[in-house]
Design a protein around this motif. Structure first.
Motif, mmCIF file in Angstrom:
data_model
loop_
_atom_site.group_PDB
_atom_site.id
_atom_site.type_symbol
_atom_site.label_atom_id
_atom_site.label_comp_id
_atom_site.label_asym_id
_atom_site.label_seq_id
_atom_site.Cartn_x
_atom_site.Cartn_y
_atom_site.Cartn_z
ATOM 1 N N UNK A 52 0.829 -1.207 0.000
ATOM 2 C CA UNK A 52 0.000 0.000 0.000
ATOM 3 C C UNK A 52 0.868 1.263 0.000
ATOM 4 N N UNK A 53 0.360 2.324 -0.711
ATOM 5 C CA UNK A 53 1.083 3.595 -0.799
ATOM 6 C C UNK A 53 0.904 4.363 0.508
ATOM 7 N N UNK A 54 1.984 4.936 1.002
ATOM 8 C CA UNK A 54 1.910 5.746 2.217
ATOM 9 C C UNK A 54 2.731 7.004 2.071
ATOM 10 N N UNK A 55 2.525 7.951 2.926
ATOM 11 C CA UNK A 55 3.282 9.204 2.904
ATOM 12 C C UNK A 55 2.351 10.403 2.983
ATOM 13 N N UNK A 56 2.909 11.528 3.494
ATOM 14 C CA UNK A 56 2.082 12.702 3.698
ATOM 15 C C UNK A 56 1.787 13.458 2.416
ATOM 16 N N UNK A 57 2.416 13.071 1.285
ATOM 17 C CA UNK A 57 2.149 13.744 0.019
ATOM 18 C C UNK A 57 1.075 13.040 -0.809
ATOM 19 N N UNK A 58 0.495 11.957 -0.283
ATOM 20 C CA UNK A 58 -0.476 11.171 -1.046
ATOM 21 C C UNK A 58 -1.847 11.261 -0.367
ATOM 22 N N UNK A 59 -2.870 11.636 -1.169
ATOM 23 C CA UNK A 59 -4.211 11.835 -0.617
ATOM 24 C C UNK A 59 -5.265 11.191 -1.506
ATOM 25 N N UNK A 60 -6.417 10.882 -0.900
ATOM 26 C CA UNK A 60 -7.581 10.397 -1.640
ATOM 27 C C UNK A 60 -8.352 11.581 -2.194
ATOM 28 N N UNK A 61 -8.858 11.404 -3.412
ATOM 29 C CA UNK A 61 -9.675 12.438 -4.027
ATOM 30 C C UNK A 61 -10.798 11.741 -4.784
ATOM 31 N N UNK A 62 -11.889 11.380 -4.014
ATOM 32 C CA UNK A 62 -13.032 10.662 -4.600
ATOM 33 C C UNK A 62 -12.599 9.389 -5.321
ATOM 34 N N UNK A 63 -11.688 8.647 -4.705
ATOM 35 C CA UNK A 63 -11.228 7.391 -5.270
ATOM 36 C C UNK A 63 -9.980 7.511 -6.093
ATOM 37 N N UNK A 64 -9.663 8.712 -6.602
ATOM 38 C CA UNK A 64 -8.445 8.912 -7.370
ATOM 39 C C UNK A 64 -7.288 9.187 -6.413
#
Length: 1172
Positions: free
Chosen positions: A470-482
């Motif tokens: 799984x992707x982790x890190x403070x630069x990665x966010x969810x945006x309505x599934x994208x």
């Protein structure tokens, strides 16, 4: 790259919505949703060939359409074949048959959506009915109403009253048109008689004007001695008529309007003299956005809200009395969504679904529910319940999927929402294509799409490079599934896998990301200043990712607009290797230039300011104004733009049409920070002037010339210069001189008087008049000294006294320059200025005269100048109100009237003679005392109870001091004799108080209220109002009698008649000047504040210094005492002796004496010097 932690992205589709409800990708089967519709109402204009009514929906399968008209099935006559929607077209022919309310339904196998009703209106052609109007005959002074009754038509509608000759009927306070289109005359006058009053109605949208049949008005009048109106010429004025209201009728009306509409209340009075209309809002102030139109008869408030509701009152008032009308304003609102329309929902089988329709409105809206366009009502025995604004689906099943409609309506309109409810279980379906490629530059954000649909909502997770980690890190966010990556880095490049799963299944998709180097401007353009006409150069160089070279482009913008770089011969813009060149720069090229380095992924920009320097623009509005004499003028102008280089000087040029027409010469230079010049001109010339500006770039163009200015002819102002005396022969002396320039002639007929005599031998001057500039003296002794003088003259007089020069008949040469004569004005100012404040508006000023030697001529008199610096009611606001008075002759004091109370003043005095004014004295500063306030503008009595009444008033418009409160007197009145039975006073100390509840009154009694505003100087004139308290016993008795006795109606009529008789008696008594007892009591206590004197008439000084000032020139500004109360009114005579006589300067003859009546101003204690 090591990824820390985990990121799970959850798609909550059931909570994702748009303004039209739940959004579902069109790839998924779904019921229709209306996306385009025509909003009503539709107004069909006569020149419209067709009317198009649109309806379009999205859905899968594609929807089918049907229409209803006025609730019945309707088959459109013509469907647009080039549209796959429900749009249809109506042709103009027989369009009136299609008038009605339409509704569109869009359906597929999953449900039906519907639109709100779309109303089509087909107005008829407006016209007036044919009619024969009988002339309207009225007596002079009676009201007239000319009815227009305009036909209905397409808005906007404009109404005019004109004559047959298309001249507008003049409207004013007496004659005006109401909002209903009728023409109202508050009272008829002889000049209103005419045969051609026409009402015209214009419908601008359909370009139509209709005219009503002309109406005739005949105004008759009575002659003196009750003669017929047909005999004699002497007529009597119309009788005084008590005010009434032509519009609206009755005592009280109601006005209902919607939130946001403009409120318009109208009161049109009748009566003679023409009544004035005043407005107020009961218990509240009128809002600041209130406007008074139609000569004060129309009150308008824009964009009303709920706070604008309430009771408004209009009052018609003239010298005969007053009439009032109350208007209850009710502000309502059409239905509105409180938190937006209900949203669609996606849920799984077996859950409970609740649909809430939250609306507001006034009156409260009624809510109607439909399912797929069919009425849907409550069924207590089923799992589907309707509770007013809420629908509940218990244990929802797949067959409960449908479009539910909520429609909320009140009498002002309706709102409708289509709510898509989908009940299903479905494995995740990824709608994004596999192996989609993405590119981004370092530091930018990127969104990698993963569009998923499923029920229940799928859980989405992301992994990188097929590691399934799984992707982790403070630069990665969810945006309505994208997946959103913030500030991308080079090592973010690679493959990303989107995995969607729910209890029904799982699916995945892969995306590829490439992170590139950013575009950056390394050498930005620099700010530059350039002179007009030269070439400007701006340099810009950038770096970018090599893989994007094919998409790289360098562009330039000026002030936000892109510069076209075209290979045209006449183009002034050239770009080569990042350099922008602008040829032949002009003022239009000045601005902000932006260099843009752009690739397909990003761009960078840098700006530079290009400043163009140019000569100044020509000055504008060059104007001439005279100063002390026609040959001394003031020239003013408005400078033009300096074009980024400050003006160093202005050059004033002149041209005269007599000697050198068309030739402009420099007259005067003015510093660049000054836009005026004082010009001394020659006489007998026809001037015109122009001005141009100069800066470091050079001189600018001249202004437009002024109008011609002609100076009057006068005597020459100087004598010849450079006098030469030569002896060419033994017995001859040759005298020559430098002649006056043509513009120095100052008038026609220029000549020179040559005077000479032997030095020390002869006493008599020999004189000769010549027109040339030389003269030969014959038969002189050799080398003998002579005195010579030469004087100029023209047809208007002699020049100044010439200076004597000495020369010899031999070979000596003498040069002489004449001096110009100085004008003598006084050189000293009066001293020891002192002021004595007599009352709030008048003061006495005294001074020590200037020494006679400094007057330098005949004493003309003294000027007193005073400046009002500030009002102590608003000390922070600096005023500049200047006034002055001239007092002729020799004097040491004067009276200055027309001051404002409670203010700070600055005063100076100067002496003048026939040549002009001397310098001003040292200024003195003084303050005027407080005065009494003006009458309060309005006083109303309302909310009458058994023992109390509420009084509401407005503060005085002119306070004349610090408002300390109000004095309220209330008098109990005997309703039979109208005499005062009892009186009481109440001191209201709150200056901001504008209402007062009086308690302890007798029930069922008549009271008269006197309200005065007060300052430290006393109380002003009263405002009077009458009102009665409530008698509950009488009211109950009347109600009981009405319900049990049939003869009550007759008794009530008798009481009304008796009351009318009593009121008429009161009115007649009041008209005859009768006083109530309280009036006599008030006469013993007049106000102490003296009123102001009329500024326009006070200073009528006599021509002779021996005649006194006319007493008739003194008057009060305030006129008669308000409401018959005795208010003290000071005049200048009150301070004088019994004769009341004045000196010519307005000062008093004799000593000041105290006034003898009560409450008078005390005797002044003498002049008080004021320190500067």
């Amino acid at each position: 790259m090591r990824l820390v932690g985990s990121l799970q992205l959850v798609l909550l589709v059931a909570l994702t919505s748009t303004a039209t409800g739940l959004y579902i990708p069109l790839e998924v089967e779904q019921p229709p949703a209306i996306i385009t519709r025509t909003s009503g109402p539709i107004i069909a204009l006569p020149f419209d060939n067709t009317i198009t009514i649109r309806c379009k929906a999205r859905g899968n399968p594609p929807p089918e359409y049907r229409w209803t008209k006025d609730g019945e099935e309707f088959v459109p006559p013509y469907i647009m074949t080039d549209h796959t929607d429900g749009t249809f077209v109506l042709h103009n022919k027989h369009l009136v048959t299609f008038q009605g309310k339409y509704r569109c339904y869009a359906s597929n196998k999953l449900g039906t959506s519907m639109t709100e009703e779309i109303e089509l209106r087909v107005p008829s052609v407006p016209k007036f009915p044919k009619e024969f109007n009988v002339p309207i005959v009225v007596k002079e002074g009676e009201p007239i109403t000319l009815e227009c009754n305009p036909p209905e038509g397409v808005a906007p509608r404009q109404i005019y009253w004109m004559s047959i000759g298309l001249k507008h009927i003049e409207q004013d306070e007496r004659v005006s048109m109401g909002a209903d289109g009728n023409l109202y005359f508050s009272n008829a006058l002889q000049k209103d008689s005419r045969q051609d009053y026409c009402c015209f109605v214009a419908f601008t949208k359909i370009r139509t004007i209709v005219q009503k049949t002309a109406m005739a008005v005949v105004v008759t009048n009575l002659k003196h001695g009750n003669e017929s109106a047909d005999g004699g010429n002497s007529t009597k004025a119309p009788s005084v008529r008590i005010p009434g209201l032509l519009l609206p009728s009755g005592v009280q009306t109601e006005k209902v309007l919607l939130m946001g509409e403009n409120l318009q209340l109208e009161c049109i009075p009748q009566g003679y003299p023409t009544p004035t209309i005043t407005w107020m809002k009961m218990g509240d102030k009128l809002p600041l956005r209130t406007q008074f139109l139609n000569f004060g008869k129309l009150l308008s408030i824009s964009s009303v809200d709920e706070s604008d509701g309430g009771k408004y009152m209009c009052k018609a008032q003239n010298s005969a009395g007053e009439a009032v009308h109350y208007i209850d304003v009710i502000v309502e609102d059409r239905p509105k969504w409180e938190t937006g329309p209900p949203q669609g929902q996606l849920t799984v089988i077996g859950t409970d679904v609740q649909i809430k329709c939250s609306v507001s409105g006034k009156p409260t809206p009624d809510i109607t529910w439909r399912r797929n366009g069919e009425l849907f009502s409550d069924d207590p025995g089923s799992s589907k319940r309707v509770f007013d604004d809420t629908v509940v689906l218990h244990n929802a099943q797949a067959e409960d999927s449908a479009i539910y409609q909520c429609e909320a309506s009140n009498r002002h309109g309706s709102v409708l929402a289509n709510i898509n409810i989908m009940v299903m279980n479905m494995a995740p379906r990824i709608l994004t294509i596999d192996f989609q490629e993405y590119a981004v530059v370092v530091g930018r954000d990127i969104v990698i799409n993963c569009s998923v649909f499923g029920s229940p909502p799928p859980t989405i997770s992301w992994a990188k490079d097929e590691t399934l980690e799984p992707i982790g890190g403070e630069r990665f966010f969810s945006l309505n599934g994208s997946l959103q990556i913030i500030s991308a880095e080079k090592n973010d490049s690679g493959k990303y896998v989107c995995v969607a799963s729910n209890k029904e299944g799982k699916s995945a998709v892969t995306a590829v990301l490439d992170v590139k180097d950013p575009t950056k401007i390394e050498y930005p353009p620099q700010d530059v200043q350039i002179i007009s006409g030269t070439t400007a150069q701006l340099m810009c160089q950038a770096e970018f990712d090599e893989s994007l070279r094919g998409t790289f482009k360098l562009a330039w913008r000026k002030d936000g607009e892109e510069i076209p770089l075209l290979p045209e011969e006449n183009s002034r813009y050239f770009m080569d290797d990042g350099m922008l060149q602008i040829m032949s720069v002009n003022l239009s090229d000045q601005g902000i230039y932006t260099c843009i380095a752009r690739t397909s992924l990003d761009e960078d920009n840098a700006t530079a300011l290009l400043t163009v320097l140019d000569v100044p623009d020509a000055p504008r509005n060059v104007e001439i104004s005279e100063m002390k004499s026609p040959r001394n003028v003031h020239l003013s102008w408005i400078p033009g733009s300096d074009h980024n280089s400050s003006v160093t000087e202005f050059i004033v040029e002149y041209e005269e049409s007599q000697w050198e027409p068309g030739r402009w010469k420099e007259l005067q230079k003015v510093p660049g920070n000054q836009a005026t010049a004082e010009l001394a001109l020659q006489g007998y010339l026809n001037y015109q002037f122009r001005v141009y500006a100069v800066n470091v770039v050079g001189p600018g163009p001249p202004s437009e010339p002024t109008e011609r200015y002609k100076t009057p002819p006068v005597a020459p102002e100087r004598n010849p210069e450079n006098i030469k005396i030569q002896g060419h022969r033994p017995h001859q002396m040759d005298i020559s001189w430098e002649a006056l320039l043509p513009i120095e002639h100052n008038g026609p007929g220029l000549e020179y008087k040559v005077s000479y005599r032997k030095l020390g031998v002869e006493d008599v001057w020999k004189e000769h008049l010549v027109k040339r500039q030389s003269f030969d003296v014959k038969n002189t002794s050799t080398y003998v000294p002579y005195e010579i003088k030469i004087q100029s003259r023209n047809s208007h007089g002699w020049g100044p006294d010439p200076k004597v020069v000495t020369g010899y008949s031999g070979e000596d040469v003498v040069f002489w320059h004449c001096l110009r004569q100085n004008v003598s004005v006084p050189t000293a100012a009066p001293r020891d200025i002192a002021v004595e404040v007599i009352n709030t508006t008048v003061l006495r000023v005294s001074w020590t005269p200037a020494p006679p030697a400094t007057v330098r001529g005949h004493l003309g008199g003294y000027d007193v100048h005073w400046l009002r610096k500030r009002s102590w009611l608003n000390p922070n606001k600096i005023l500049d109100e200047r006034r002055s008075l001239s007092f002729p002759g020799k004097r040491t004091h004067a009276i200055v009237p027309g001051l404002e109370p409670f203010s700070e003043y600055r005063l100076t005095v100067n002496v003048f003679n026939k040549k002009g004014n001397g310098p001003n004295s040292d200024p003195v500063t003084f303050n005027t005392p407080e005065g009494v306030p003006e009458q309060v503008p309005i006083l109303t009595a309302s909310n009458a109870q058994r023992d109390s009444i509420l009084l509401v008033w407005g503060p005085p418009l002119e306070k004349n001091g610090v408002l300390t409160g109000y004095l309220l007197q209330h008098h109990l009145i005997n309703e039979t004799t109208l005499e005062v039975v009892d009186s009481q006073e109440t001191n209201i100390t709150g200056a901001d108080t504008t209402q007062w509840q009086l308690h302890g009154l007798e029930e069922g009694s008549l009271y008269r209220f006197h309200l005065r505003a007060c300052t430290g100087a006393g109380c002003g004139p009263p405002m009077v109002q009458e009102s009665s308290t409530v008698n509950p016993a009488r009211a109950e008795s009347q109600q009981s009698n009405f319900s049990t006795q049939g003869w009550f109606i007759g008794t009530l009529c008798a009481v009304a008649l008796l009351t009318l008789v009593v009121l008429m008696a009161c009115f007649v008594r009041k008209q005859r000047g009768g006083k109530y007892a309280v009036k006599e009591k008030e006469d013993l206590h007049p106000d102490v504040e003296s009123q102001r004197m009329n500024d326009d008439t006070f200073c009528e000084y006599s021509d002779s210094e021996e005649k006194p000032l006319k007493g008739s020139s003194l008057c009060s500004l305030t006129g008669d005492d308000a409401l018959g109360d005795s208010v003290s009114r000071d005049s200048m005579v009150d301070y004088a002796d019994s004769e009341g006589e004045f000196n010519e300067d307005g000062s008093f003859i004799g000593e000041y004496s105290a006034r003898t009546h009560g409450g008078s101003v005390s005797e002044p204690s003498g002049p008080r010097p004021v320190t500067v």
